[in-house]
Design a protein around this motif. Structure first.
Motif, mmCIF file in Angstrom:
data_model
loop_
_atom_site.group_PDB
_atom_site.id
_atom_site.type_symbol
_atom_site.label_atom_id
_atom_site.label_comp_id
_atom_site.label_asym_id
_atom_site.label_seq_id
_atom_site.Cartn_x
_atom_site.Cartn_y
_atom_site.Cartn_z
ATOM 1 N N GLU A 105 0.082 11.035 18.131
ATOM 2 C CA GLU A 105 -0.597 12.626 18.376
ATOM 3 C C GLU A 105 -1.666 12.704 17.424
ATOM 4 O OE1 GLU A 105 2.790 11.580 17.636
ATOM 5 O OE2 GLU A 105 3.429 12.096 19.474
ATOM 6 N N PHE B 203 0.681 -1.227 -0.027
ATOM 7 C CA PHE B 203 0.042 0.007 -0.054
ATOM 8 C C PHE B 203 0.892 1.349 0.117
ATOM 9 C CE2 PHE B 203 -2.704 3.157 2.161
ATOM 10 C CZ PHE B 203 -3.843 3.065 1.195
ATOM 11 N N GLY C 214 3.035 12.656 6.066
ATOM 12 C CA GLY C 214 2.077 11.728 6.013
ATOM 13 C C GLY C 214 1.048 11.587 6.990
ATOM 14 N N SER C 215 1.203 12.257 8.035
ATOM 15 C CA SER C 215 -0.003 12.432 9.142
ATOM 16 C C SER C 215 -1.244 13.226 8.449
ATOM 17 C CB SER C 215 0.596 12.675 10.549
ATOM 18 O OG SER C 215 1.080 14.358 9.980
ATOM 19 N N PHE D 10 8.306 4.123 2.493
ATOM 20 C CA PHE D 10 7.352 3.441 3.406
ATOM 21 C C PHE D 10 6.229 2.357 2.923
ATOM 22 C CE2 PHE D 10 9.896 6.143 6.256
ATOM 23 C CZ PHE D 10 10.319 5.159 7.145
ATOM 24 N N GLN E 216 -5.392 13.683 19.029
ATOM 25 C CA GLN E 216 -6.154 14.783 18.355
ATOM 26 C C GLN E 216 -7.491 14.371 17.752
ATOM 27 O OE1 GLN E 216 -4.129 17.889 15.688
ATOM 28 N NE2 GLN E 216 -5.532 16.845 14.201
ATOM 29 N N SER F 187 5.512 -0.793 2.413
ATOM 30 C CA SER F 187 5.922 -1.702 3.037
ATOM 31 C C SER F 187 5.819 -3.135 2.213
ATOM 32 C CB SER F 187 5.133 -2.035 4.593
ATOM 33 O OG SER F 187 5.604 -0.795 5.331
ATOM 34 N N MET G 198 1.192 5.114 0.146
ATOM 35 C CA MET G 198 0.544 6.252 0.510
ATOM 36 C C MET G 198 1.644 7.399 0.752
ATOM 37 S SD MET G 198 -2.811 7.107 2.448
ATOM 38 C CE MET G 198 -2.460 7.195 4.090
ATOM 39 N N THR G 199 2.349 6.950 1.654
ATOM 40 C CA THR G 199 3.223 8.077 2.234
ATOM 41 C C THR G 199 4.226 8.462 1.259
ATOM 42 O OG1 THR G 199 2.860 7.008 4.241
ATOM 43 C CG2 THR G 199 4.615 8.605 4.457
#
Ligand SMILES: Cc1cc2nc3c(=O)[nH]c(=O)nc-3n(C[C@H](O)[C@H](O)[C@H](O)COP(=O)(O)OP(=O)(O)OC[C@H]3O[C@@H](n4cnc5c(N)ncnc54)[C@H](O)[C@@H]3O)c2cc1C
Length: 413
Positions: free
Chosen positions: A385, A134, A143-144, A168, A389, A170, A136-137
């Motif tokens: 974090e 996958f 990436g967050s 990343f 949030q 993976s 995405m980052t």
């Protein structure tokens, strides 16, 4: 809420536990030795294929998938104790075809894939013949906050052309990895959560370049967390998963189960670390007594037992809520447990390492591997974090909407 194990779980759990004892734990060393002997740090050891065929023959296969058409048809609550047992060994999930990121990818292919996509990619994934990643980052964006993604897919006739830079991703180095699900921007002008789409990119598509496995905790072997460049990568328009602009809603559908599976496995990993800690404490003598007789070690053991059980209850609660009210309704609980389980896991393994002294930081126990997995979990699938949030914002909204005399208006205080 009733967390009594279901009949299905009660049938599968002893089989799975027995399989772990007879086949998986003894295979851990063999796995490492076969990779070492091959001279290729990305080698796929034959022992894994042996484990897979034995597990499949015993019906311990695709247990993660609630969709009965394609998988075992277990609910998340049924699956939680089973996934926990798999989490005790880092090679176990693959043996049962229940490992990330394939589980999440199979879930979204089952839910959003076309008939052709399912036949071409879902079927061999369910069969354990291929693996997936996958993507995405991106290194250049946070990436967050995936609304910042830049990788572009531009429609050209019957195809999309993809250009971008990821990392990343993976599993991309796994010898069986054949397909990537890539998060791409299809309409930069759309409102933020409609800009992105998910598209299937076979790994052998020209222009898709695996740059390097990014070393994580000094380790760049195995399945790899890859840096990938997409340069003029052309795929048929029919490779779009769902509709253009659905990227974020599909990501949400993927991340719910993906996250809770990580948490289930975290409980199992922490249980194994606690077992090792207790065993070491009962066999190591120093300063006039066994470690197990020292107050501080007893405190660590007690804290670990309490924290694991608390996290397990939260996992079961989140799983129950997903089953009963749906993934969306359980978002708060999934975020809570993602943070709770990852941090608990890290603390428990850290105590187990300390109890082992120098041996705790060597490869002579599984603790180092468990520790790195636990530490990674505090970042992968959303850093602590960001989940905090999400939880805090919901709490603030809830209290802002309260109509109760119990909280006087701020100005009146
Ligand atoms: C081993 C590993 C495997 C991974 N596998 C995959 C994969 O297969 N596919 C994939 O696409 N990605 C994968 N990831 C990437 C992962 O999802 C991202 O690392 C994660 O989303 C964070 O993005 P970032 O690294 O860009 O950190 P950033 O977004 O740059 O954030 C850095 C830090 O800022 C802080 N922060 C961020 N937002 C907030 C906030 N709102 N409030 C307070 N602090 C904040 C946090 O402490 C965070 O750790 C993997 C990561 C790791 C470590």
């Amino acid at each position: 809420m009733d967390f009594e194990y279901s009949e299905k779980t009660k049938t599968l759990l002893p089989k799975l536990t027995d399989f772990m004892e007879k086949h998986v734990y003894p295979a851990e060393k063999v796995y490492d030795e076969q990779v070492e002997a091959s001279g290729d740090k990305h080698f796929h050891p034959p022992v894994m294929e042996e484990l897979k065929s034995k597990a499949r023959a015993q019906g311990l296969w695709n247990l993660f998938l609630p969709n009965a058409e394609h998988g075992a048809g277990l609910t998340n609550l049924d699956y939680a104790p089973l996934s926990e047992v798999m989490g005790r060994s880092l090679i176990a999930s693959e043996a049962f075809n229940c490992s990330a990121p394939d589980t999440g990818n199979m879930e979204i292919l089952a839910e959003f894939g076309t008939k052709e996509q399912k036949a071409k990619w879902l079927a061999p994934l369910l069969d354990g013949k291929i693996r997936s990643c996958f993507s995405m980052t991106e290194p250049e964006q946070a990436g967050s906050d995936p609304t910042l993604l830049k990788t572009r897919a531009v429609r050209q006739g019957d195809a999309y052309v993809i250009d971008g830079h990821k990392w990343f991703t993976s599993n991309a180095m796994h010898k069986h990895c054949k397909i990537a699900i890539v998060m791409v921007v299809t309409d930069p002008e759309a409102e933020p959560h409609r800009r992105a789409s998910q598209i299937l990119v076979p790994l052998d598509t020209p222009g898709m370049k695996l740059v390097r496995p990014v070393p994580v905790f000094n380790y760049d072997g195995g399945e790899g967390h890859c840096e990938v460049r997409y340069e003029n990568v052309k795929v048929p328009a029919s490779n779009m998963l769902g509709k253009e602009g659905d990227g974020f809603s599909i990501a949400q559908a993927r991340l719910g189960p993906g996250r809770i599976h990580h948490c289930m496995r975290a409980i199992g990993g922490a249980e194994r670390a606690l077992d090792l800690m207790c065993q070491r404490a009962q066999t190591r003598f120093t300063h006039g007594s066994m470690l197990a007789d020292k107050g501080i070690i007893q405190h660590w053991i007690a804290q670990s037992r309490m924290e694991i059980d608390q996290a397990r209850l939260l996992v079961l609660y989140a799983a129950w809520k997903m089953d009963r009210y749906g993934k969306k309704e359980a978002r708060q609980e999934i975020s809570m447990v993602k943070t709770v389980a990852a941090n608990m896991y890290q603390r428990v393994v850290d105590r187990a390492m300390q109890t082992h002294g120098a041996m705790g930081v060597t490869n002579d126990t599984p603790l180092v591997q468990l520790f790195s997995y636990a530490r990674i979990l505090r970042l992968a699938d959303g850093p602590d974090e960001v989940h905090n949030q999400v939880v805090a914002r919901r709490e603030l909204r809830r209290v802002a909407q309260l109509k109760t005399a119990a909280i006087p208006a701020a100005a009146a205080r």
